[in-house]
Enzyme design. Structure first.
Site, PDB file in Angstrom:
ATOM      1  N   ASP A  25       0.888  -1.152   0.016  1.00 20.63           N
ATOM      2  CA  ASP A  25       0.037  -0.054   0.077  1.00 20.63           C
ATOM      3  C   ASP A  25       0.749   1.085   0.099  1.00 20.63           C
ATOM      4  O   ASP A  25       1.434   1.580   0.912  1.00 20.63           O
ATOM      5  CB  ASP A  25      -0.859   0.049   1.369  1.00 20.63           C
ATOM      6  CG  ASP A  25      -1.742   1.233   1.435  1.00 20.63           C
ATOM      7  OD1 ASP A  25      -1.782   1.931   0.466  1.00 20.63           O
ATOM      8  OD2 ASP A  25      -2.116   1.522   2.498  1.00 20.63           O
ATOM      9  N   ASP A  29      -3.939   4.012   2.757  1.00 24.91           N
ATOM     10  CA  ASP A  29      -5.347   3.794   3.061  1.00 24.91           C
ATOM     11  C   ASP A  29      -5.488   2.348   3.381  1.00 24.91           C
ATOM     12  O   ASP A  29      -6.858   2.014   3.492  1.00 24.91           O
ATOM     13  CB  ASP A  29      -6.202   4.134   1.795  1.00 24.91           C
ATOM     14  CG  ASP A  29      -6.007   3.194   0.670  1.00 24.91           C
ATOM     15  OD1 ASP A  29      -4.736   2.538   0.705  1.00 24.91           O
ATOM     16  OD2 ASP A  29      -6.516   3.554  -0.473  1.00 24.91           O
ATOM     17  N   ASP A  33      -1.973  -1.314  -3.773  1.00 25.20           N
ATOM     18  CA  ASP A  33      -2.340  -0.418  -5.064  1.00 25.20           C
ATOM     19  C   ASP A  33      -1.100  -0.640  -5.909  1.00 25.20           C
ATOM     20  O   ASP A  33       0.143  -1.051  -5.692  1.00 25.20           O
ATOM     21  CB  ASP A  33      -2.569   1.078  -4.497  1.00 25.20           C
ATOM     22  CG  ASP A  33      -1.412   1.420  -3.756  1.00 25.20           C
ATOM     23  OD1 ASP A  33      -0.311   1.479  -4.166  1.00 25.20           O
ATOM     24  OD2 ASP A  33      -1.807   2.046  -2.984  1.00 25.20           O
ATOM     25  N   ASP A 102      -5.401 -10.866 -15.397  1.00 27.84           N
ATOM     26  CA  ASP A 102      -6.577 -11.726 -15.257  1.00 27.84           C
ATOM     27  C   ASP A 102      -7.467 -11.401 -16.277  1.00 27.84           C
ATOM     28  O   ASP A 102      -7.836 -10.090 -16.293  1.00 27.84           O
ATOM     29  CB  ASP A 102      -6.899 -11.387 -13.712  1.00 27.84           C
ATOM     30  CG  ASP A 102      -7.259 -12.732 -13.258  1.00 27.84           C
ATOM     31  OD1 ASP A 102      -7.979 -13.493 -13.579  1.00 27.84           O
ATOM     32  OD2 ASP A 102      -6.797 -13.219 -12.178  1.00 27.84           O
ATOM     33  N   ASP A 206     -10.204 -16.452 -16.016  1.00 27.56           N
ATOM     34  CA  ASP A 206     -10.595 -17.033 -14.749  1.00 27.56           C
ATOM     35  C   ASP A 206     -12.010 -18.001 -14.957  1.00 27.56           C
ATOM     36  O   ASP A 206     -12.595 -17.718 -16.245  1.00 27.56           O
ATOM     37  CB  ASP A 206     -11.291 -15.499 -14.212  1.00 27.56           C
ATOM     38  CG  ASP A 206     -11.793 -15.767 -12.862  1.00 27.56           C
ATOM     39  OD1 ASP A 206     -11.249 -16.290 -11.718  1.00 27.56           O
ATOM     40  OD2 ASP A 206     -13.285 -15.717 -12.931  1.00 27.56           O
ATOM     41  N   GLU A 260      -7.973 -21.196 -15.739  1.00 33.21           N
ATOM     42  CA  GLU A 260      -8.353 -21.643 -14.667  1.00 33.21           C
ATOM     43  C   GLU A 260      -9.329 -22.923 -15.003  1.00 33.21           C
ATOM     44  O   GLU A 260     -10.224 -22.560 -15.313  1.00 33.21           O
ATOM     45  CB  GLU A 260      -8.844 -20.440 -13.715  1.00 33.21           C
ATOM     46  CG  GLU A 260      -9.194 -21.281 -12.105  1.00 33.21           C
ATOM     47  CD  GLU A 260     -10.032 -20.421 -11.240  1.00 33.21           C
ATOM     48  OE1 GLU A 260     -10.155 -20.703 -10.075  1.00 33.21           O
ATOM     49  OE2 GLU A 260     -10.951 -19.420 -12.091  1.00 33.21           O
ATOM     50  N   HIS A 331      -4.503 -17.071  -4.653  1.00 28.76           N
ATOM     51  CA  HIS A 331      -5.225 -16.465  -3.879  1.00 28.76           C
ATOM     52  C   HIS A 331      -6.553 -16.992  -3.440  1.00 28.76           C
ATOM     53  O   HIS A 331      -7.320 -16.405  -2.497  1.00 28.76           O
ATOM     54  CB  HIS A 331      -5.566 -15.065  -4.392  1.00 28.76           C
ATOM     55  CG  HIS A 331      -6.344 -15.368  -5.813  1.00 28.76           C
ATOM     56  ND1 HIS A 331      -6.044 -15.836  -6.908  1.00 28.76           N
ATOM     57  CD2 HIS A 331      -7.833 -14.978  -6.051  1.00 28.76           C
ATOM     58  CE1 HIS A 331      -6.983 -16.106  -7.767  1.00 28.76           C
ATOM     59  NE2 HIS A 331      -8.064 -15.581  -7.355  1.00 28.76           N
ATOM     60  N   ASP A 332      -6.994 -17.949  -3.807  1.00 25.99           N
ATOM     61  CA  ASP A 332      -8.058 -19.055  -3.391  1.00 25.99           C
ATOM     62  C   ASP A 332      -7.750 -20.116  -2.727  1.00 25.99           C
ATOM     63  O   ASP A 332      -8.647 -20.670  -2.015  1.00 25.99           O
ATOM     64  CB  ASP A 332      -8.674 -19.571  -4.668  1.00 25.99           C
ATOM     65  CG  ASP A 332      -9.388 -18.533  -5.623  1.00 25.99           C
ATOM     66  OD1 ASP A 332      -9.719 -17.494  -5.011  1.00 25.99           O
ATOM     67  OD2 ASP A 332      -9.358 -18.657  -6.801  1.00 25.99           O
TER      68      ASP A 332
END
Ligand code: GLC
Ligand code: CA
Length: 562
Positions: A25, A29, A33, A102, A206, A260, A331-332
């Site tokens: 970051d 915030d 990013d 992605d 995806d 995927e 990430h899953d």
């Protein structure tokens, strides 16, 4: 990227996945990013990776953290601007790193302009971009069929404006696109070409195996939890649609396209990835994760033989015909240390390095996930509030009336499989918020960040990070790894994974102890007496390949035999 024929560079590339929300970051915030990514490009360069797969950074209301896109041609406000993105890709290319974006086109966000139009009237020009049907029952108040969303509940949502239902295989804020509509396919092709012209080097597609739905949308066969799968996974027109996108976009540039593909078999993977099929380059299968999935929930133990079988089947199955995508994390999925080496505590570093050897000496393109290079672990989730994933929040709603009573038990199970395990902030250093952000992050930092972080690993020559550097460098240009055949040794072994790669007289001999205790190992006779060179060893000292060895906890070696 200007139009150029495919060189298949991905066969000798090491890919690093960034989940932008949790990476770095820059403006305090609490949300990762693009300028944050730019500030860490030297970390990637130093590691030696050749490409980045960036999880979605497009405009999105974030119902599913960017996997619900409202504008495919612009950047999410929280992540920065298109100019930031251009600086990022330039920074990558300047360092010799390619960028894979992605591509989330099974569905859009319900806030995408197409869907806003589509829901307005039955004769809107965008109506047919999505899958609308009349309901069943007297007043049409029952869903058109019994399909369920992958995230729980019916896959249909009623929309009062036109008194019809729309299909959503994920959340109701992720309406499925209608790929049978040529215009939709043309839009996807235009989106791909738009990003290729801005320089991207490929796409990770995806849930691509869901895009073609069976004609008539028939009811799915009986199942208490998930229904309809057989009517939309590898659906009737999927190959035709992929071939079209390939022909009109992907094949025109020097790309890598990885799909995927949950539930894919080897035969199907060949249809998707064999070069002469002209569809995709490789596919993520889920069998190695699923092979031991139940140990997270039931009193079952991790069984190496299940994974070993999966590894071998895919290595043999695609050899010289297709191409594997090698991975243990994304990430899953929960962190690999927890999934593949339960009981690693006390031997975390050795276990993480052993896993790297076990997976990445195989044939295929390696994908590592942020944090894997320092051996990050699952988060000790205790309450629903700590979990940000829409899947956990949906389950919470379903259990709602008994919320408080069930929370503890539910969390015990959910915490082991929750996707949030992979989404806690990247641990850069031991300062506040792990150096991820100057203020409180959107999701909690794993409390072990003072022990496990990049800065610490950089300083320690025998760290996981420095081991990965060696492994990536060893893999680079190594023809035996890229092209060699695969041989399994002692496949029924419950403790040791042992395989070889053969290429033009060179043999790579891989041995991995999956146990947290010492284990006896007997090398095959034809290996033990050859002259050998120790290429990688997670304990770090010189160790010849003898016929009989006592392997230490999680000990792993790669030998070059001649
Ligand atoms: C894929 C993504 C996952 C997302 C889902 C719906 O499985 O990896 O994060 O929730 O698709 O887009
Ligand atoms: Ca930020």
């Amino acid at each position: 990227m200007s139009e150029q024929k495919k060189t298949r560079w991905y066969k000798d590339a090491f890919v690093y996945q960034i989940y932008p929300r949790s990476f770095s970051d820059s403006n305090g915030d609490g949300i990762g990013d693009i300028p944050g990514i730019i500030s860490k490009l030297d970390h990637l360069k130093d590691l030696g990776v050749d490409a980045v797969w960036l999880s979605p950074c497009y405009k999105s209301p974030n119902d599913d953290n960017g996997y619900d896109i409202s504008d495919y041609r612009d950047i999410m406000d929280e992540f920065g601007t298109l100019d930031d993105w251009k600086n990022m890709i330039k920074g990558m290319h300047d360092r010799g790193i390619k960028l894979i974006m992605d591509l989330v086109v099974n569905h859009t966000s319900d806030e995408h302009q197409w869907f806003k139009e589509s829901r307005q009237s039955k004769d809107n020009p965008y109506r047919d971009y999505y899958i609308w049907r009349k309901g069943k029952g007297k007043n049409g108040k029952k869903p058109p069929n019994n399909w369920t969303s992958r995230f729980g509940g019916s896959a249909w949502e009623y929309d009062a404006t036109t008194e019809e239902w729309y299909l959503h295989l994920f959340t109701k804020k992720q309406p499925d696109l209608n790929w049978d509509n040529l215009k939709v396919r043309q839009e996807v092709i235009d989106i791909c070409n738009y990003w290729f012209n801005l320089g991207v080097d490929g796409f990770r597609c995806d849930v691509i195996t869901y895009i073609s739905k069976a004609a008539g949308l028939p009811d799915g066969k009986f199942n208490l939890v998930v229904r309809g799968d057989e009517h939309f996974t590898h659906g009737p027109n999927i190959h035709e649609y992929l071939k079209q996108v390939n022909r009109e976009s992907w094949s025109k540039y020097d790309t890598m396209i990885v799909g995927e593909a949950a539930g894919v078999t080897i035969d199907q993977a060949l249809l998707y990835t064999a070069e002469d099929r002209e569809e995709m380059d490789c596919a993520f299968q889920f069998e190695h994760y699923e092979s031991n999935f139940w140990m997270h929930i039931l009193p079952k133990k991790f069984d190496l033989r299940r994974i070993q079988k999966v590894f071998s089947r895919w290595q043999f199955g695609l050899m010289q015909k297709g191409w594997n995508a090698l991975y243990l994390e994304n990430h899953d999925q929960p962190r690999s240390l927890n999934s593949y080496t339960p009981g690693f505590e006390g031997h975390r570093e050795e276990a993480a390095k052993m896993l790297a050897i076990a997976i990445f000496m195989q044939q295929g393109t390696p994908f590592m996930y942020q944090g894997e290079e320092i051996g990050m672990t699952n988060y000790p989730f205790r309450s629903y509030d700590e979990c940000k994933d829409v899947v956990v929040q949906n389950i919470r709603k379903m259990l709602n009336p008994l919320d408080k009573i069930f929370e503890k038990t539910a969390m015990k199970l959910l915490s082991r499989v929750s996707r949030d395990n992979a989404r806690t902030p990247m641990q850069w250093n031991a300062s506040e918020n792990a150096g991820f952000s100057s203020s409180e992050p959107w999701i909690k930092v794993n409390p072990n960040f003072t022990e496990i972080n990049v800065e610490k690993d950089k300083e320690n020559p025998s760290s996981i990070l420095n081991f990965y550097k060696k492994l990536i460098a060893f893999r680079k240009g190594n023809e035996t790894i890229i092209k060699g055949s695969f041989k399994e040794n002692d496949p029924g072994n419950k403790e040791i994974l042992c395989y070889e790669r053969w290429y033009h007289g060179e043999r790579l001999f891989v041995v991995c102890n999956f146990k947290n205790t010492e284990v006896n190992f007997r090398a095959p006779l034809d290996a033990a007496y050859l002259s050998c060179e120790l290429a990688l060893h997670n304990y770090g000292y010189d160790r010849p390949l003898l016929q009989s060895l006592v392997l230490r906890p999680y000990e792993a070696m790669v030998y070059v035999l001649k």
